[in-house]
Write a protein that holds these residues in place. Structure first.
Motif, PDB file in Angstrom:
ATOM      1  N   PHE A 147      -0.258  -1.928  -8.078  1.00 65.17           N
ATOM      2  CA  PHE A 147      -1.376  -1.157  -8.629  1.00 65.17           C
ATOM      3  C   PHE A 147      -2.664  -2.000  -8.585  1.00 65.17           C
ATOM      4  O   PHE A 147      -3.700  -1.544  -8.094  1.00 65.17           O
ATOM      5  CB  PHE A 147      -1.035  -0.725 -10.062  1.00 65.17           C
ATOM      6  CG  PHE A 147      -2.230  -0.309 -10.875  1.00 65.17           C
ATOM      7  CD1 PHE A 147      -2.922   0.870 -10.570  1.00 65.17           C
ATOM      8  CD2 PHE A 147      -2.688  -1.089 -11.932  1.00 65.17           C
ATOM      9  CE1 PHE A 147      -4.040   1.251 -11.310  1.00 65.17           C
ATOM     10  CE2 PHE A 147      -3.809  -0.726 -12.669  1.00 65.17           C
ATOM     11  CZ  PHE A 147      -4.485   0.451 -12.354  1.00 65.17           C
ATOM     12  N   ILE A 148      -2.573  -3.230  -9.059  1.00 64.04           N
ATOM     13  CA  ILE A 148      -3.764  -4.110  -9.053  1.00 64.04           C
ATOM     14  C   ILE A 148      -4.239  -4.327  -7.613  1.00 64.04           C
ATOM     15  O   ILE A 148      -5.436  -4.300  -7.335  1.00 64.04           O
ATOM     16  CB  ILE A 148      -3.449  -5.461  -9.763  1.00 64.04           C
ATOM     17  CG1 ILE A 148      -3.200  -5.213 -11.245  1.00 64.04           C
ATOM     18  CG2 ILE A 148      -4.584  -6.472  -9.555  1.00 64.04           C
ATOM     19  CD1 ILE A 148      -2.721  -6.435 -12.026  1.00 64.04           C
ATOM     20  N   ASN A 149      -3.281  -4.481  -6.713  1.00 67.29           N
ATOM     21  CA  ASN A 149      -3.662  -4.726  -5.307  1.00 67.29           C
ATOM     22  C   ASN A 149      -4.369  -3.538  -4.663  1.00 67.29           C
ATOM     23  O   ASN A 149      -5.107  -3.715  -3.691  1.00 67.29           O
ATOM     24  CB  ASN A 149      -2.422  -5.094  -4.473  1.00 67.29           C
ATOM     25  CG  ASN A 149      -1.990  -6.530  -4.700  1.00 67.29           C
ATOM     26  OD1 ASN A 149      -2.747  -7.326  -5.247  1.00 67.29           O
ATOM     27  ND2 ASN A 149      -0.775  -6.862  -4.278  1.00 67.29           N
ATOM     28  N   THR A 150      -4.147  -2.335  -5.211  1.00 61.33           N
ATOM     29  CA  THR A 150      -4.828  -1.178  -4.600  1.00 61.33           C
ATOM     30  C   THR A 150      -6.273  -1.039  -5.094  1.00 61.33           C
ATOM     31  O   THR A 150      -7.046  -0.286  -4.516  1.00 61.33           O
ATOM     32  CB  THR A 150      -4.120   0.156  -4.945  1.00 61.33           C
ATOM     33  OG1 THR A 150      -4.103   0.278  -6.370  1.00 61.33           O
ATOM     34  CG2 THR A 150      -2.724   0.237  -4.378  1.00 61.33           C
ATOM     35  N   LEU A 151      -6.615  -1.738  -6.173  1.00 58.61           N
ATOM     36  CA  LEU A 151      -7.953  -1.569  -6.759  1.00 58.61           C
ATOM     37  C   LEU A 151      -9.005  -2.353  -5.971  1.00 58.61           C
ATOM     38  O   LEU A 151      -8.692  -3.393  -5.385  1.00 58.61           O
ATOM     39  CB  LEU A 151      -7.945  -2.051  -8.214  1.00 58.61           C
ATOM     40  CG  LEU A 151      -6.989  -1.293  -9.155  1.00 58.61           C
ATOM     41  CD1 LEU A 151      -6.967  -1.949 -10.528  1.00 58.61           C
ATOM     42  CD2 LEU A 151      -7.393   0.171  -9.273  1.00 58.61           C
TER      43      LEU A 151
END
Ligand SMILES: NC(=O)C1=CN([C@@H]2O[C@H](COP(=O)(O)OP(=O)(O)OC[C@H]3O[C@@H](n4cnc5c(N)ncnc54)[C@H](O)[C@@H]3O)[C@@H](O)[C@H]2O)[C@@H](O)CC1
Ligand SMILES: Nc1ncnc2c1ncn2[C@@H]1O[C@H](COP(=O)(O)OP(=O)(O)O)[C@@H](O)[C@H]1O
Ligand SMILES: [K+]
Length: 503
Positions: A147-151
């Motif tokens: 999730f963090i990597n998609t931001l």
């Protein structure tokens, strides 16, 4: 600077806690303080910060950081991730310290919850897992990481990108944070200097948290990170010094179509202290070399286009070979003779290495203490194909120890590997150097230093450092596109000066 493995760092932490003495929670506070300082230097107070804290001490650092940031008027949002049953004692203690901090927005996040909306202007700081990672990140923690990597937000990792192991990631198929910044404590991790982890680690720093210097000294390691404080001392010339004190280097370089390699290596050699330099060249390049490098003497081959005549080695104190020599058969034979007849440590690069990779018996004939300067592909030709740089370094260590050679594995953070297997990662240099000719310059620099009296390992470590430093200085005037190998040579003077000023 030493690079330790995680269990060693845990021991050094423990000894510091016992012997300084300092409470572990206060050591965590020092870590959080350094993280806070890093943020303060990079981001103004109107930068909102979203922090993710995991269950261990990495999470504890994150929680403590949230408090320090709030004390300093940053707007911090803290997400406490529910991973596993318990939180570490220091993590819990730091959560407790938040009581009364009404201005920190603290939330719990667990498996069943929806991920929060994080505005694009927030800095994300993640302390999900640190050096206590026991297995690749899977399941819900992996979802948080993905999730963090998609931001689109910038991400700063505490100590190490969550999901990355500190050393060996060959079997790691779990999720890993792709950080823009990684702020670690006291030492870099081995994983930071390996090319396979570039995507995760981003720009990194190792900030001091006051671990005991004596314990650091007493703990042995095979891995080092060479900063300007760790370099061998530069030699100073005495008043009555003469050229005979600084050796006579023989450089075997260049062939038809590759004279440039010889010019670059020769110029770098004479700009790195060699007393005398002779270059063995094929006939056709006589006037080119004479006009490009008038300081050097020439040994002219009986052949028109390549190197293939035996050298009379008596006058020479050091020999370098390889840049641009090609791989023709008669040339191979000449190289064989050269290696067989040379006693002093040699510097071998490029085609010399490719020839050795096809004639492995040459490996055993190399003078002990010789310096090989392969890039990863040349090294793989010499040994075997490596998927991970981690593995390549290990093979290079075996080679260095077995053959008593110094292996300079080139690339970002070039690894200089000593005959005892010690690995020294370089800290200078930049991607503008990723161009033809940079390696020829390095060969010349190391040859010049070797000629002027440095031990092979010192010549290699110093040479690699100064090569990168000169390129860094050149980049202040040039761009990544425009910097060329000649610019590196032209900044060698400033590079040596900048090192000497600090010694
Ligand atoms: N000298 C130092 O380096 C210092 C380190 N500190 C911090 O302490 C951290 C190490 O703390 P810890 O040893 O508590 O370890 P971590 O905080 O890395 O996490 C360990 C916790 O995560 C769990 N875990 C590990 N891998 C998992 C996985 N794949 N899936 C789910 N759960 C997993 C473990 O069971 C344990 O509960 C460092 O990274 C650093 O941030 C600082 O607090 C103080 C000083
Ligand atoms: N991204 C990079 N960061 C730092 N140094 C680099 C980078 N790319 C290349 N270099 C350095 O430039 C040199 C390139 O050498 P090499 O690959 O042999 O090139 P060539 O033979 O074409 O001159 C090496 O010293 C290497 O460490
Ligand atoms: K982390």
């Amino acid at each position: 600077m030493k690079i330790f493995k995680s269990p060693q760092i845990r021991e050094i932490d423990k000894t510091t806690i016992e012997q300084e003495p300092v409470l572990s929670i206060n050591l965590m506070e020092r870590a959080a303080w350094q993280l806070h300082k890093f943020i303060e230097e990079k981001f103004s107070k109107d930068k909102p910060i979203t922090i993710f804290a995991g269950p261990g001490n990495n999470g504890g650092d994150a929680v403590a950081l949230a408090r320090l940031l709030t004390d300093n008027n940053y707007n911090a949002n803290l997400w406490l991730l529910k991973i596993g049953k318990d939180r570490s004692a220091d993590c819990q203690a730091n959560i407790k310290r938040l009581e009364g901090y009404s201005n920190i927005q603290t939330h719990e996040l667990s498996d069943n919850d929806k991920f929060p909306e994080i505005p694009a202007n927030h800095l994300i700081v993640e302390g999900i897992f640190g050096s206590g990672l026991t297995r690749p990140a899977e399941g819900w923690p992996a979802e948080v990481i993905e999730f963090i990597n998609t931001l689109p937000n910038p991400v700063m990792s505490i100590d190490i990108p969550s999901g990355l192991f500190s050393e060996d990631n060959r079997q790691n198929n779990g999720a890993i944070i792709k950080a823009d910044y990684t702020v670690s404590f006291e030492f870099p991790k081995l994983a930071f200097v390996l090319s396979e982890n570039e995507l995760y680690v981003g720009e990194w720093q190792a900030l001091s948290i006051g671990l005991l210097p004596k314990t650091i000294n007493d703990t042995s390691t095979k891995y080092y990170y060479t900063t300007e404080n760790d370099l061998p001392l530069l030699k100073n010339r005495t008043k009555f010094a003469h050229k005979g004190h600084f050796g006579h280097a023989l450089l075997v370089a260049g062939s038809f179509g590759k004279t440039g390699a010889a010019v670059l290596a020769a110029k770098a050699c004479i700009r790195s202290g060699s007393g005398l330099l002779s270059i063995h060249i094929p006939q056709f390049s006589y006037s080119i070399m004479q006009s490009c490098v008038p300081e050097a003497m020439l040994v002219i081959d009986e052949t028109e286009q390549i190197y293939c005549q035996k050298d009379h080695l008596e006058p020479f104190t050091v020999v370098g070979a390889g840049p641009g020599i090609g791989q023709k058969k008669s040339m191979r034979e000449a190289l064989h003779t050269l290696i067989t007849n040379t006693d002093a440590p040699m510097v071998l690069d490029a085609d010399a290495l490719n020839i050795i990779s096809q004639n492995h018996e040459l490996m055993d004939l190399l003078p002990k203490g010789s310096i090989l300067t392969p890039h990863p592909k040349e090294f793989d030709r010499l040994t075997k194909k490596h998927e991970f740089h981690y593995e390549r370094i290990e093979t290079a260590r075996e080679m260095a120890e077995k053959q008593k050679l110094i292996v300079v594995l080139k690339g970002a953070n070039t690894a200089v590997i000593d005959v005892n297997g010690d690995v020294h990662f370089n800290s200078t240099g930049n991607p503008a150097m990723a161009k033809g000719g940079s390696g020829d310059v390095l060969t010349g620099i190391i040859l010049g230093l070797l000629s002027s009296g440095y031990d092979p390992i010192d010549a290699a470590r110093l040479g690699v450092f100064v090569h990168g430093r000169a390129a860094d200085l050149a980049l202040q005037k040039e761009s990544e596109e425009s910097l060329i190998a000649t610019d590196i040579i032209n900044h060698l003077g400033l590079a040596y000066k900048s090192i000497r000023e600090l010694q």
